[in-house]
Scaffold this motif. Structure first.
Motif, PDB file in Angstrom:
ATOM      1  N   PRO A  80       1.543   5.135   8.698  1.00  0.00           N
ATOM      2  CA  PRO A  80       1.352   4.034   9.643  1.00  0.00           C
ATOM      3  C   PRO A  80       2.690   3.511  10.168  1.00  0.00           C
ATOM      4  CG  PRO A  80       0.059   3.680   7.657  1.00  0.00           C
ATOM      5  CD  PRO A  80       0.951   4.858   7.395  1.00  0.00           C
ATOM      6  N   GLU A  81       2.664   2.941  11.332  1.00  0.00           N
ATOM      7  CA  GLU A  81       3.882   2.395  11.929  1.00  0.00           C
ATOM      8  C   GLU A  81       4.503   1.352  10.995  1.00  0.00           C
ATOM      9  OE1 GLU A  81       5.198  -0.103  15.853  1.00  0.00           O
ATOM     10  OE2 GLU A  81       3.494   1.262  16.019  1.00  0.00           O
ATOM     11  N   GLY A  82       5.790   1.440  10.801  1.00  0.00           N
ATOM     12  CA  GLY A  82       6.510   0.509   9.947  1.00  0.00           C
ATOM     13  C   GLY A  82       6.539   0.894   8.476  1.00  0.00           C
ATOM     14  N   ALA A  83       5.843   1.968   8.098  1.00  0.00           N
ATOM     15  CA  ALA A  83       5.832   2.406   6.695  1.00  0.00           C
ATOM     16  C   ALA A  83       7.180   3.017   6.336  1.00  0.00           C
ATOM     17  CB  ALA A  83       4.716   3.416   6.461  1.00  0.00           C
ATOM     18  N   GLN A  84       7.585   2.816   5.084  1.00  0.00           N
ATOM     19  CA  GLN A  84       8.856   3.324   4.569  1.00  0.00           C
ATOM     20  C   GLN A  84       8.603   4.588   3.756  1.00  0.00           C
ATOM     21  OE1 GLN A  84      11.823   1.663   5.237  1.00  0.00           O
ATOM     22  NE2 GLN A  84      10.456   0.505   6.573  1.00  0.00           N
ATOM     23  N   PRO A  85       9.285   5.691   4.085  1.00  0.00           N
ATOM     24  CA  PRO A  85       9.120   6.897   3.259  1.00  0.00           C
ATOM     25  C   PRO A  85       9.651   6.644   1.853  1.00  0.00           C
ATOM     26  CG  PRO A  85      10.862   7.199   4.896  1.00  0.00           C
ATOM     27  CD  PRO A  85      10.256   5.858   5.149  1.00  0.00           C
ATOM     28  N   LEU A  86       8.991   7.243   0.868  1.00  0.00           N
ATOM     29  CA  LEU A  86       9.372   6.986  -0.526  1.00  0.00           C
ATOM     30  C   LEU A  86       9.592   8.285  -1.294  1.00  0.00           C
ATOM     31  CD1 LEU A  86       9.861   4.807  -2.653  1.00  0.00           C
ATOM     32  CD2 LEU A  86       7.444   4.906  -3.186  1.00  0.00           C
ATOM     33  N   LEU A  87       8.532   8.980  -1.569  1.00  0.00           N
ATOM     34  CA  LEU A  87       8.592  10.270  -2.245  1.00  0.00           C
ATOM     35  C   LEU A  87       8.032  11.307  -1.287  1.00  0.00           C
ATOM     36  CD1 LEU A  87       7.166   9.173  -5.712  1.00  0.00           C
ATOM     37  CD2 LEU A  87       9.538   9.760  -5.221  1.00  0.00           C
ATOM     38  N   GLY A 135       6.037  13.073   0.858  1.00  0.00           N
ATOM     39  CA  GLY A 135       4.663  12.896   1.332  1.00  0.00           C
ATOM     40  C   GLY A 135       4.077  11.518   1.116  1.00  0.00           C
ATOM     41  N   ILE A 136       4.794  10.612   0.483  1.00  0.00           N
ATOM     42  CA  ILE A 136       4.274   9.269   0.209  1.00  0.00           C
ATOM     43  C   ILE A 136       5.143   8.239   0.917  1.00  0.00           C
ATOM     44  CG2 ILE A 136       3.840   7.517  -1.563  1.00  0.00           C
ATOM     45  CD1 ILE A 136       3.202   9.765  -3.488  1.00  0.00           C
ATOM     46  N   ALA A 137       4.487   7.279   1.540  1.00  0.00           N
ATOM     47  CA  ALA A 137       5.174   6.160   2.182  1.00  0.00           C
ATOM     48  C   ALA A 137       4.522   4.875   1.698  1.00  0.00           C
ATOM     49  CB  ALA A 137       5.071   6.274   3.700  1.00  0.00           C
ATOM     50  N   TRP A 138       5.199   3.744   1.924  1.00  0.00           N
ATOM     51  CA  TRP A 138       4.633   2.454   1.539  1.00  0.00           C
ATOM     52  C   TRP A 138       4.785   1.467   2.699  1.00  0.00           C
ATOM     53  CZ3 TRP A 138       7.329  -2.121   1.416  1.00  0.00           C
ATOM     54  CH2 TRP A 138       8.721  -2.042   1.406  1.00  0.00           C
ATOM     55  N   TYR A 139       3.877   0.512   2.732  1.00  0.00           N
ATOM     56  CA  TYR A 139       3.973  -0.554   3.724  1.00  0.00           C
ATOM     57  C   TYR A 139       3.386  -1.829   3.140  1.00  0.00           C
ATOM     58  CZ  TYR A 139      -0.904   0.731   4.792  1.00  0.00           C
ATOM     59  OH  TYR A 139      -2.248   1.027   4.710  1.00  0.00           O
ATOM     60  N   THR A 154       0.841  -1.193   0.000  1.00  0.00           N
ATOM     61  CA  THR A 154       0.000   0.000   0.000  1.00  0.00           C
ATOM     62  C   THR A 154       0.877   1.244   0.000  1.00  0.00           C
ATOM     63  OG1 THR A 154      -1.823  -1.116   1.122  1.00  0.00           O
ATOM     64  CG2 THR A 154      -1.777   1.276   1.269  1.00  0.00           C
ATOM     65  N   LEU A 155       0.558   2.150  -0.904  1.00  0.00           N
ATOM     66  CA  LEU A 155       1.177   3.478  -0.947  1.00  0.00           C
ATOM     67  C   LEU A 155       0.182   4.437  -0.310  1.00  0.00           C
ATOM     68  CD1 LEU A 155       2.479   3.490  -4.632  1.00  0.00           C
ATOM     69  CD2 LEU A 155       3.777   2.988  -2.564  1.00  0.00           C
ATOM     70  N   THR A 156       0.672   5.307   0.572  1.00  0.00           N
ATOM     71  CA  THR A 156      -0.241   6.185   1.291  1.00  0.00           C
ATOM     72  C   THR A 156       0.280   7.608   1.412  1.00  0.00           C
ATOM     73  OG1 THR A 156      -1.540   6.418   3.330  1.00  0.00           O
ATOM     74  CG2 THR A 156       0.690   5.541   3.562  1.00  0.00           C
ATOM     75  N   LEU A 157      -0.655   8.536   1.448  1.00  0.00           N
ATOM     76  CA  LEU A 157      -0.366   9.943   1.702  1.00  0.00           C
ATOM     77  C   LEU A 157      -0.604  10.292   3.170  1.00  0.00           C
ATOM     78  CD1 LEU A 157      -2.202  11.478  -1.392  1.00  0.00           C
ATOM     79  CD2 LEU A 157       0.257  11.472  -0.999  1.00  0.00           C
ATOM     80  N   ARG A 158      -1.029   9.326   3.947  1.00  0.00           N
ATOM     81  CA  ARG A 158      -1.416   9.551   5.337  1.00  0.00           C
ATOM     82  C   ARG A 158      -0.260  10.151   6.150  1.00  0.00           C
ATOM     83  NH1 ARG A 158      -2.794   4.781   9.503  1.00  0.00           N
ATOM     84  NH2 ARG A 158      -2.596   6.033  11.375  1.00  0.00           N
ATOM     85  N   HIS A 159      -0.593  11.181   6.926  1.00  0.00           N
ATOM     86  CA  HIS A 159       0.377  11.819   7.829  1.00  0.00           C
ATOM     87  C   HIS A 159      -0.164  11.750   9.240  1.00  0.00           C
ATOM     88  CE1 HIS A 159       2.860  13.317   4.603  1.00  0.00           C
ATOM     89  NE2 HIS A 159       1.766  13.738   3.998  1.00  0.00           N
ATOM     90  N   PRO A 160       0.510  11.189  10.178  1.00  0.00           N
ATOM     91  CA  PRO A 160       1.761  10.472   9.989  1.00  0.00           C
ATOM     92  C   PRO A 160       1.497   9.122   9.315  1.00  0.00           C
ATOM     93  CG  PRO A 160       1.086  10.257  12.262  1.00  0.00           C
ATOM     94  CD  PRO A 160       0.080  11.171  11.592  1.00  0.00           C
TER      95      PRO A 160
END
Length: 191
Positions: free
Chosen positions: A116-123, A125-129, A108-114
């Motif tokens: 989710p726990e364990g998510a990896q920052p990517l671009l 404002g975007i993280a993935w988990y 899952t790619l997310t724009l959620r701030h903050p």
């Protein structure tokens, strides 16, 4: 007279052929110099499939790399497929087909701030988990992918070197844009 005219035509054709042999490589070099230099292969890079140069799994795809490195496996998700490669519908709660490898894996790619726990920052404002989108998150803020696209160490570098992919810096807008036109928007810059 006819013989002399053929002789002249022969010489003209040979001169044109010689000129083409000299000028053609220079024209190719000039066209290559107009191409944008490839971005480095790293997390956040986009791979845009070049027409007729990748396997049918990746025809007209844009892949977002989640991890990349010469000494480890490189992998990511296809951003612009809303069905499996065979045209099958995706299961409930899955937004896009991520690739042909490990279809039981969900990213899952997310724009959620903050994030989710364990998510990896990517671009920016975007993280993935790993896992599916949390039920309370709207689709516009998160996308879940089924399966991934993966390459063994050095494989993607070889594909890029032989011209199978255009490599670009990924932008947050690339992730949450309409999948139907994403490939065309990027490919038209290079065609």
């Amino acid at each position: 007279m006819m013989r002399r005219s053929r002789w002249h035509l022969g010489w003209v054709l040979m001169l044109v052929a010689a000129a083409l042999l000299v000028l053609f490589p220079r024209a190719i070099d000039a066209l290559k110099s107009l191409e944008q230099p490839a971005a480095p292969l790293r997390a956040g890079s986009l791979l845009v499939a070049r027409p007729g140069r990748v396997s049918e799994n990746f025809d007209e795809t844009v892949v977002l790399l989640l991890d990349a490195g010469a000494q480890r496996r490189t992998w990511g998700v296809v951003l612009n497929r809303v069905h499996t490669r065979q045209g099958e519908r995706l299961p409930e709660g899955v937004d896009r087909w991520g690739g042909p490898v490990n279809p039981s894996l969900h990213i899952t790619l997310t724009l959620r701030h903050p994030a989710p726990e364990g998510a990896q920052p990517l671009l920016d404002g975007i993280a993935w988990y790993e896992g599916r989108r949390e039920a309370h998150l709207p689709i516009g803020e998160s996308l879940t992918f089924e399966g991934v696209s993966a390459w063994s160490p050095g494989q993607l570098e070889e594909e890029v070197a032989r011209g199978a992919w255009w490599v670009l810096e990924g932008q947050p807008a690339d992730v949450f844009t309409a999948p139907g036109s994403l490939w065309e928007e990027h490919a038209v810059r290079h065609l």
